[in-house]
Design an enzyme around this catalytic site. Structure first.
Site, PDB file in Angstrom:
ATOM      1  N   TYR A 271      -5.042  -1.775  13.154  1.00  0.00           N
ATOM      2  CA  TYR A 271      -5.098  -0.545  12.348  1.00  0.00           C
ATOM      3  C   TYR A 271      -4.086   0.471  12.896  1.00  0.00           C
ATOM      4  O   TYR A 271      -3.267   1.018  12.148  1.00  0.00           O
ATOM      5  CB  TYR A 271      -6.506   0.043  12.346  1.00  0.00           C
ATOM      6  CG  TYR A 271      -6.570   1.348  11.591  1.00  0.00           C
ATOM      7  CD1 TYR A 271      -6.357   1.385  10.215  1.00  0.00           C
ATOM      8  CD2 TYR A 271      -6.782   2.569  12.243  1.00  0.00           C
ATOM      9  CE1 TYR A 271      -6.370   2.590   9.511  1.00  0.00           C
ATOM     10  CE2 TYR A 271      -6.803   3.771  11.552  1.00  0.00           C
ATOM     11  CZ  TYR A 271      -6.587   3.776  10.186  1.00  0.00           C
ATOM     12  OH  TYR A 271      -6.588   4.962   9.493  1.00  0.00           O
TER      13      TYR A 271
ATOM     14  N   ARG B 151      -8.649   0.748  -6.884  1.00  0.00           N
ATOM     15  CA  ARG B 151      -9.187  -0.453  -7.536  1.00  0.00           C
ATOM     16  C   ARG B 151     -10.426  -0.131  -8.364  1.00  0.00           C
ATOM     17  O   ARG B 151     -10.659  -0.732  -9.386  1.00  0.00           O
ATOM     18  CB  ARG B 151      -9.528  -1.507  -6.474  1.00  0.00           C
ATOM     19  CG  ARG B 151      -8.298  -2.101  -5.787  1.00  0.00           C
ATOM     20  CD  ARG B 151      -8.676  -2.823  -4.526  1.00  0.00           C
ATOM     21  NE  ARG B 151      -9.378  -1.936  -3.606  1.00  0.00           N
ATOM     22  CZ  ARG B 151      -9.921  -2.317  -2.461  1.00  0.00           C
ATOM     23  NH1 ARG B 151      -9.848  -3.582  -2.100  1.00  0.00           N
ATOM     24  NH2 ARG B 151     -10.524  -1.453  -1.687  1.00  0.00           N
TER      25      ARG B 151
ATOM     26  N   GLY C  65      -7.105  12.953  12.453  1.00  0.00           N
ATOM     27  CA  GLY C  65      -8.103  12.359  13.350  1.00  0.00           C
ATOM     28  C   GLY C  65      -9.386  12.137  12.571  1.00  0.00           C
ATOM     29  O   GLY C  65      -9.358  11.923  11.346  1.00  0.00           O
TER      30      GLY C  65
ATOM     31  N   PHE D 261     -14.398   6.113   4.962  1.00  0.00           N
ATOM     32  CA  PHE D 261     -13.582   5.349   5.913  1.00  0.00           C
ATOM     33  C   PHE D 261     -14.422   4.484   6.867  1.00  0.00           C
ATOM     34  O   PHE D 261     -14.176   3.285   7.021  1.00  0.00           O
ATOM     35  CB  PHE D 261     -12.708   6.339   6.705  1.00  0.00           C
ATOM     36  CG  PHE D 261     -11.864   5.725   7.767  1.00  0.00           C
ATOM     37  CD1 PHE D 261     -10.634   5.152   7.463  1.00  0.00           C
ATOM     38  CD2 PHE D 261     -12.272   5.711   9.103  1.00  0.00           C
ATOM     39  CE1 PHE D 261      -9.841   4.586   8.459  1.00  0.00           C
ATOM     40  CE2 PHE D 261     -11.489   5.151  10.096  1.00  0.00           C
ATOM     41  CZ  PHE D 261     -10.273   4.590   9.772  1.00  0.00           C
TER      42      PHE D 261
ATOM     43  N   GLY E 270      -5.381   5.472  -3.893  1.00  0.00           N
ATOM     44  CA  GLY E 270      -6.681   5.630  -3.226  1.00  0.00           C
ATOM     45  C   GLY E 270      -7.373   6.899  -3.677  1.00  0.00           C
ATOM     46  O   GLY E 270      -7.995   7.616  -2.888  1.00  0.00           O
TER      47      GLY E 270
ATOM     48  N   VAL F 115      -2.863  -1.792  -4.562  1.00  0.00           N
ATOM     49  CA  VAL F 115      -1.494  -1.588  -4.051  1.00  0.00           C
ATOM     50  C   VAL F 115      -0.918  -2.845  -3.391  1.00  0.00           C
ATOM     51  O   VAL F 115       0.293  -2.920  -3.159  1.00  0.00           O
ATOM     52  CB  VAL F 115      -1.405  -0.395  -3.061  1.00  0.00           C
ATOM     53  CG1 VAL F 115      -1.628   0.931  -3.743  1.00  0.00           C
ATOM     54  CG2 VAL F 115      -2.344  -0.574  -1.873  1.00  0.00           C
TER      55      VAL F 115
HETATM   56  P1  NDP Z   1     -11.943   6.199   1.896  1.00  0.00           P
HETATM   57  O1  NDP Z   1     -12.482   4.866   2.231  1.00  0.00           O
HETATM   58  O2  NDP Z   1     -12.885   7.256   1.465  1.00  0.00           O
HETATM   59  O3  NDP Z   1     -10.783   6.054   0.805  1.00  0.00           O
HETATM   60  C1  NDP Z   1      -9.854   5.000   0.835  1.00  0.00           C
HETATM   61  C2  NDP Z   1      -9.205   4.873  -0.522  1.00  0.00           C
HETATM   62  O4  NDP Z   1      -8.229   3.826  -0.467  1.00  0.00           O
HETATM   63  C3  NDP Z   1     -10.186   4.528  -1.627  1.00  0.00           C
HETATM   64  O5  NDP Z   1      -9.921   5.326  -2.740  1.00  0.00           O
HETATM   65  C4  NDP Z   1      -9.891   3.078  -1.926  1.00  0.00           C
HETATM   66  O6  NDP Z   1     -10.105   2.834  -3.316  1.00  0.00           O
HETATM   67  C5  NDP Z   1      -8.403   3.008  -1.607  1.00  0.00           C
HETATM   68  N1  NDP Z   1      -7.937   1.649  -1.357  1.00  0.00           N
HETATM   69  C6  NDP Z   1      -8.303   0.819  -0.352  1.00  0.00           C
HETATM   70  N2  NDP Z   1      -7.700  -0.371  -0.509  1.00  0.00           N
HETATM   71  C7  NDP Z   1      -6.933  -0.288  -1.627  1.00  0.00           C
HETATM   72  C8  NDP Z   1      -6.082  -1.180  -2.316  1.00  0.00           C
HETATM   73  N3  NDP Z   1      -5.878  -2.440  -1.880  1.00  0.00           N
HETATM   74  N4  NDP Z   1      -5.454  -0.757  -3.440  1.00  0.00           N
HETATM   75  C9  NDP Z   1      -5.652   0.489  -3.899  1.00  0.00           C
HETATM   76  N5  NDP Z   1      -6.451   1.388  -3.298  1.00  0.00           N
HETATM   77  C10 NDP Z   1      -7.086   0.993  -2.176  1.00  0.00           C
HETATM   78  O7  NDP Z   1     -11.176   6.678   3.216  1.00  0.00           O
HETATM   79  P2  NDP Z   1     -10.192   7.930   3.491  1.00  0.00           P
HETATM   80  O8  NDP Z   1     -10.109   8.846   2.360  1.00  0.00           O
HETATM   81  O9  NDP Z   1     -10.588   8.458   4.811  1.00  0.00           O
HETATM   82  O10 NDP Z   1      -8.819   7.144   3.679  1.00  0.00           O
HETATM   83  C11 NDP Z   1      -7.616   7.498   3.061  1.00  0.00           C
HETATM   84  C12 NDP Z   1      -6.470   7.233   4.015  1.00  0.00           C
HETATM   85  O11 NDP Z   1      -6.616   8.078   5.140  1.00  0.00           O
HETATM   86  C13 NDP Z   1      -6.393   5.818   4.554  1.00  0.00           C
HETATM   87  O12 NDP Z   1      -5.045   5.413   4.567  1.00  0.00           O
HETATM   88  C14 NDP Z   1      -6.924   5.949   5.987  1.00  0.00           C
HETATM   89  O13 NDP Z   1      -6.405   4.986   6.843  1.00  0.00           O
HETATM   90  C15 NDP Z   1      -6.418   7.334   6.322  1.00  0.00           C
HETATM   91  N6  NDP Z   1      -7.075   8.024   7.418  1.00  0.00           N
HETATM   92  C16 NDP Z   1      -8.429   8.265   7.382  1.00  0.00           C
HETATM   93  C17 NDP Z   1      -9.010   8.967   8.432  1.00  0.00           C
HETATM   94  C18 NDP Z   1     -10.480   9.217   8.504  1.00  0.00           C
HETATM   95  O14 NDP Z   1     -11.007   9.447   9.616  1.00  0.00           O
HETATM   96  N7  NDP Z   1     -11.197   9.223   7.381  1.00  0.00           N
HETATM   97  C19 NDP Z   1      -8.209   9.510   9.534  1.00  0.00           C
HETATM   98  C20 NDP Z   1      -6.811   9.171   9.461  1.00  0.00           C
HETATM   99  C21 NDP Z   1      -6.279   8.489   8.434  1.00  0.00           C
HETATM  100  P3  NDP Z   1     -10.700   1.489  -3.957  1.00  0.00           P
HETATM  101  O15 NDP Z   1     -11.665   0.924  -2.965  1.00  0.00           O
HETATM  102  O16 NDP Z   1     -11.358   1.976  -5.228  1.00  0.00           O
HETATM  103  O17 NDP Z   1      -9.509   0.642  -4.209  1.00  0.00           O
HETATM  104  C1  8X3 Z   2      -8.705   7.206  11.275  1.00  0.00           C
HETATM  105  C2  8X3 Z   2      -8.949   7.923  12.566  1.00  0.00           C
HETATM  106  O1  8X3 Z   2      -9.535   7.607  15.033  1.00  0.00           O
HETATM  107  O2  8X3 Z   2     -10.788   6.291  13.395  1.00  0.00           O
HETATM  108  O3  8X3 Z   2      -7.378   6.834  11.146  1.00  0.00           O
HETATM  109  O4  8X3 Z   2      -8.520   5.747  13.894  1.00  0.00           O
HETATM  110  S1  8X3 Z   2      -9.457   6.828  13.775  1.00  0.00           S
END
Ligand code: NDP
Ligand code: 8X3
Length: 252
Positions: free
Chosen positions: A151, A34, A182, A188, A9, A59
């Site tokens: 989720y 991707r 958080g 996201f 990601g 993935v």
């Molecule tokens: P983004 O949407 O900015 O980034 C998500 C990344 O995951 C992208 O690079 C996307 O790339 C990649 N991704 C999604 N699906 C796939 C797949 N099937 N195969 C490979 N890569 C994939 O969000 P965040 O940076 O916020 O998210 C990163 C992680 O942090 C996630 O696991 C999310 O659940 C977690 N998280 C986020 C929070 C938030 O508030 N932002 C809080 C807590 C956790 P591409 O689309 O190019 O494949």
């Molecule tokens: C992302 C944070 O609070 O939107 O994991 O679930 S929340």
């Protein structure tokens, strides 16, 4: 190379910020996601700060993950850090109204993708008696909220999986941490609300959320701790976020 990180990601948000932070620290990088064009842009931006290997990869593709690991160029082996970051939330509907396809995608990405990556890279870490797996969990894996149903369930899985790995890796030098952020402003919410930018922006309105750089700084701190120190889990919220009361429905 002494230090090589594989970040899943890496095309956006936390993953891209981790890539920039580790590159600034001189780490070799394997960047997967991707969207290959985004990865290419990041490679160009990093330039000669660090060696970068681009690996477009979904993935959820179990065979693709295995092939990507076995096909790694020699210069990028062994991988010493896996940041299991690829993941997503889809929708905020209650369970009785949610889309089953969304649930499938979250389970396939956040759980199955993460375990495919881990299973593929762990043997070389154990054999080398060196390595670090940083999983990106969430506060949603620790605490319930309406609409967090699957989720949150996937992130609770990531937490317990991380703890089970730790318990099995005792006796090796391989470390495991589950970071549980958080509210953080990345793509996201845009993904969660399926491209509705207004709805996504409203999530962060009037408050200061975490940034992707905040999480990257935590990753940088973790990887620089002395090798005998293992942070098992690390929950982090913006100051403007906290828990609330239990809900009580009153029939009045
Ligand atoms: P983004 O949407 O900015 O980034 C998500 C990344 O995951 C992208 O690079 C996307 O790339 C990649 N991704 C999604 N699906 C796939 C797949 N099937 N195969 C490979 N890569 C994939 O969000 P965040 O940076 O916020 O998210 C990163 C992680 O942090 C996630 O696991 C999310 O659940 C977690 N998280 C986020 C929070 C938030 O508030 N932002 C809080 C807590 C956790 P591409 O689309 O190019 O494949
Ligand atoms: C992302 C944070 O609070 O939107 O994991 O679930 S929340």
């Amino acid at each position: 190379m002494d230090n090589v990180a594989w970040i899943t990601g890496a095309s956006s948000g936390f993953g891209a910020a981790c890539a920039r932070r580790l590159a600034a620290g001189g780490w070799g990088l394997i960047l997967s996601a991707r969207r290959a064009d985004r990865l290419e842009g990041l490679r160009r931006e990093i330039g000669d700060k660090a060696p970068v290997h681009i690996l477009p990869l979904d993935v959820r593709d179990r065979q693709g993950v295995t092939a990507a690991v076995s096909g790694l160029p020699a210069a990028f082996r062994p991988v010493t850090l896996l940041v299991n970051n690829a993941g997503l939330a889809l929708g905020l509907e209650k369970a009785h109204e949610a889309d089953l396809g969304d649930w499938d995608r979250m389970v396939d990405t956040n759980i199955k993708g993460l375990i495919y990556m881990t299973r593929a890279l762990l043997p070389q870490m154990v054999a080398a008696d060196r390595g670090y797996i940083i999983n990106i969990g969430s506060v949603a894996g620790n605490w319930p909220y309406p609409g967090g149903n699957v989720y949150g369930g996937t992130k609770a899985f990531v937490k317990r999986f991380s703890q089970n790995l730790r318990s099995e890796l005792i006796g090796t030098a391989v470390r495991v941490t589950n970071i549980e952020p958080g509210l953080a402003e990345t793509e996201f919410s845009l993904v969660r609300f399926k491209g509705d930018a207004e709805k996504a922006a409203a999530v962060y309105e009037g408050m200061k959320p975490l940034s992707a750089e905040d999480i990257a700084e935590i990753v940088w701190w973790l990887v620089n701790l002395p090798p005998h120190v293992n942070v098992n889990s690390l929950e982090v919220m913006p100051v403007a976020q906290a828990w609330s009361f239990f809900a009580v429905h009153r029939d009045t």
